[in-house]
Structures are given as C-alpha cells and as structure tokens.
Design an enzyme around this catalytic site. Sequence first.
Site, short mmCIF file in Angstrom:
data_model
loop_
_atom_site.label_atom_id
_atom_site.label_comp_id
_atom_site.label_asym_id
_atom_site.label_seq_id
_atom_site.Cartn_x
_atom_site.Cartn_y
_atom_site.Cartn_z
N LYS A 139 -56.94 -88.98 -13.90
CA LYS A 139 -57.21 -90.48 -13.69
C LYS A 139 -56.13 -90.65 -12.41
CE LYS A 139 -58.04 -94.86 -13.68
NZ LYS A 139 -59.31 -95.35 -13.11
N LYS A 168 -49.34 -99.56 -9.04
CA LYS A 168 -48.63 -98.92 -10.20
C LYS A 168 -49.26 -97.51 -10.10
CE LYS A 168 -50.87 -99.27 -13.83
NZ LYS A 168 -51.80 -98.70 -14.71
#
Length: 299
Positions: free
Chosen positions: A169, A238
């Site tokens: 991911k 992030k």
Amino acid sequence: MKVGYIGLGHMGGALAARLQLSQPLFVFDLRAANIEALTRLGATACQSNREVGEKSDIVLLSLQTSEQVREVIFGKDGLREGLARGTMIIDQTTGDANATRQMAKELETDGIELIDGPVSGGPPGAAAGTIAIMVGGTEVQFARAEPVLRMISSNVVHTGVLGTGQVIKLANNLLNAAQRLLTFEVMCLAVKNGATPQKTWEVMVKSSGRNFMLEHTFPKHILTGELAQGFTLGLMHKDVRLAQDLAAASDVPMFFGSTVLALYRDLANEFGRDGEVNLGVKLFERLSGATITPPGAHG
Ligand code: NAD
C-alpha cells in the site's frame, strides 16, 4: 460470527457501510456523527473500543495512523481489554508495517491475532464493492479473514506475511503521490506554452504518459475544478513519509521519493493537513504562471 468496525471516517465509514449490507456490525468512533451515520444503516453503536471488543469475534480498524491503532488497541478502554482469546483484528489503516508487526507480537500472549488489510480505491471503490484490499498474514489467518473482507469487495489479495499489505500500500501510494504532482507539472508546461488543459489531457490520456491520475482524477477533479475527493494532504504526506521510513530502514534509495516527500511537506504546510490532496495543483499553477483549473476551482 460477530463483527465490529472502529474508525468510521472518510474511508472506514465507507468500508463499514459496505460491510453492514451483508453483516450486522458493532461500531465505535470518537465522533458521534460518524457513529450515527452507521446506526442509520442498522449497525449497533458501542460506547467504547473495549465494548466493540467484548461484542465481536473479528474487529476491523480504519484509523489515520499506526499510533492511533496502538491507542485503540492498548489505550484506556481499548480493544485489548474487551477481546477474548481466539479473536482477530484486521487493520485497514495505511500504517507502518513494522509497527503492525510489533503490535501483533504484543497481542500474542493474549491469544489475539492482528493482521493488516489496507485498501486502495477510496470511498467510491468501497461503495461500489470493488476496492482493492491487500492482506498480510498467514494462510490460516487469510482464510479466516477472507469471507468478511469479500463482503466489502470482490478484489481481495493475500499479499504474503504480516505487514506486506501495508508495505505494498505504501509503495502504491508513493507512486500515486508522485504521478499526481508530475501530472500537474507537465500540464503547466503544456499550458504555459500554448496548449489548453482539455486538449493536453485528451492526447496524454491516450498516449504513453497515461496514468491513474490522468485517467480518473484529472477529468473528474481538476478539469471540473471540484478538487475535493475526500483524501487530505496530511494523509498523503503521512503515506509518503512512511514509505521513506521503510526505505531508510531497509537501505533502499529514494531519489524520487525524497523529492515527493519534500513537496507534500510544503503543500501540507501551505494548505493545512486537512486540505484536500488535489490542492497541490494550486502550487504548480502559481510557480509556473499557467492556469489549468477553471475559475472558482475549490478544494
Ligand atoms: P479520517 O480522519 O476521516 O477517519 C479516521 C477516523 O478514526 C475518524 O472518524 C476518527 O474520529 C477515528 N478515530 C481516531 N482515533 C480514534 C480512537 N481512539 N477511537 C475511535 N475512533 C478513532 O481518515 P480516513 O480518510 O478515513 O483514513 C483512514 C485510513 O484509511 C488512513 O490510514 C488513510 O491513509 C487510509 N485511506 C484513506 C483513503 C481515503 O480516500 N480517505 C483511501 C485509502 C486509504
């Protein structure tokens, strides 16, 4: 089987809503409005993360960060206090694979299993039942989680050992983050030199430079000026930072990644961490003096 869902924001709310179509859920979130959105669909509200644990055999999580996951599991009134031996947590957060591996280890003594199952495709993919779910864990763990995850999407892949869902991911999101900004950059180049955004897009979306950004995001959110897509600059920063951390920990060079990280840091500082991810186009427009969004474009 009893199933819980914690973290009902943009992404978790959409994933839980999809799951609730097939499986009654026990839900909790710090925001009452997010819980209400699910109870309106038939889910049962809990008063704490612990209560979700007490009532469930499997609990799914969608939090912003692995730090929030740690708080939900190990914090006061947390899941660990509620879950019985033999239960399972599926973490759908785009998180830190090494933190996930550490938490799974800490839960072993309580007989609680933790696996990762992050997603790609956003809230529209969840609503359509097509969102990509990448699952890290043993074969036995995957076999246990798969029937629940298939209620959310037909697109579920066992990626390998614990943490590999989150690793893939992060790699994917670094690619998406880079493509997004590079697409803004080359669009400004074409427009500053006499082409229109529409024609540049029409040609490039069928040429060798085409990518997900050109095929989906650009026509829907940039050409229309409806920049908002429910994903923030803070979350993208992030994700890119976590990819960078992973690279540093495993001695992998990040020539492009480090530039992309610096750009998202600047964008999050300029537009705020809660600013929509496509606001990046404004920076490229300003620096180049080219305009690719229509008048009144907003995030
Ligand atoms: P969000 O901020 O909208 O949702 C997070 C939710 O967690 C909030 O509703 C918050 O109240 C809740 N929460 C935080 N701490 C809590 C606690 N201690 N107990 C209970 N609830 C708590 O974020 P999001 O956009 O839904 O993203 C969630 C995750 O999904 C992130 O890791 C993100 O990177 C990932 N993701 C998001 C998208 C997207 O399009 N939004 C797409 C793919 C992946």
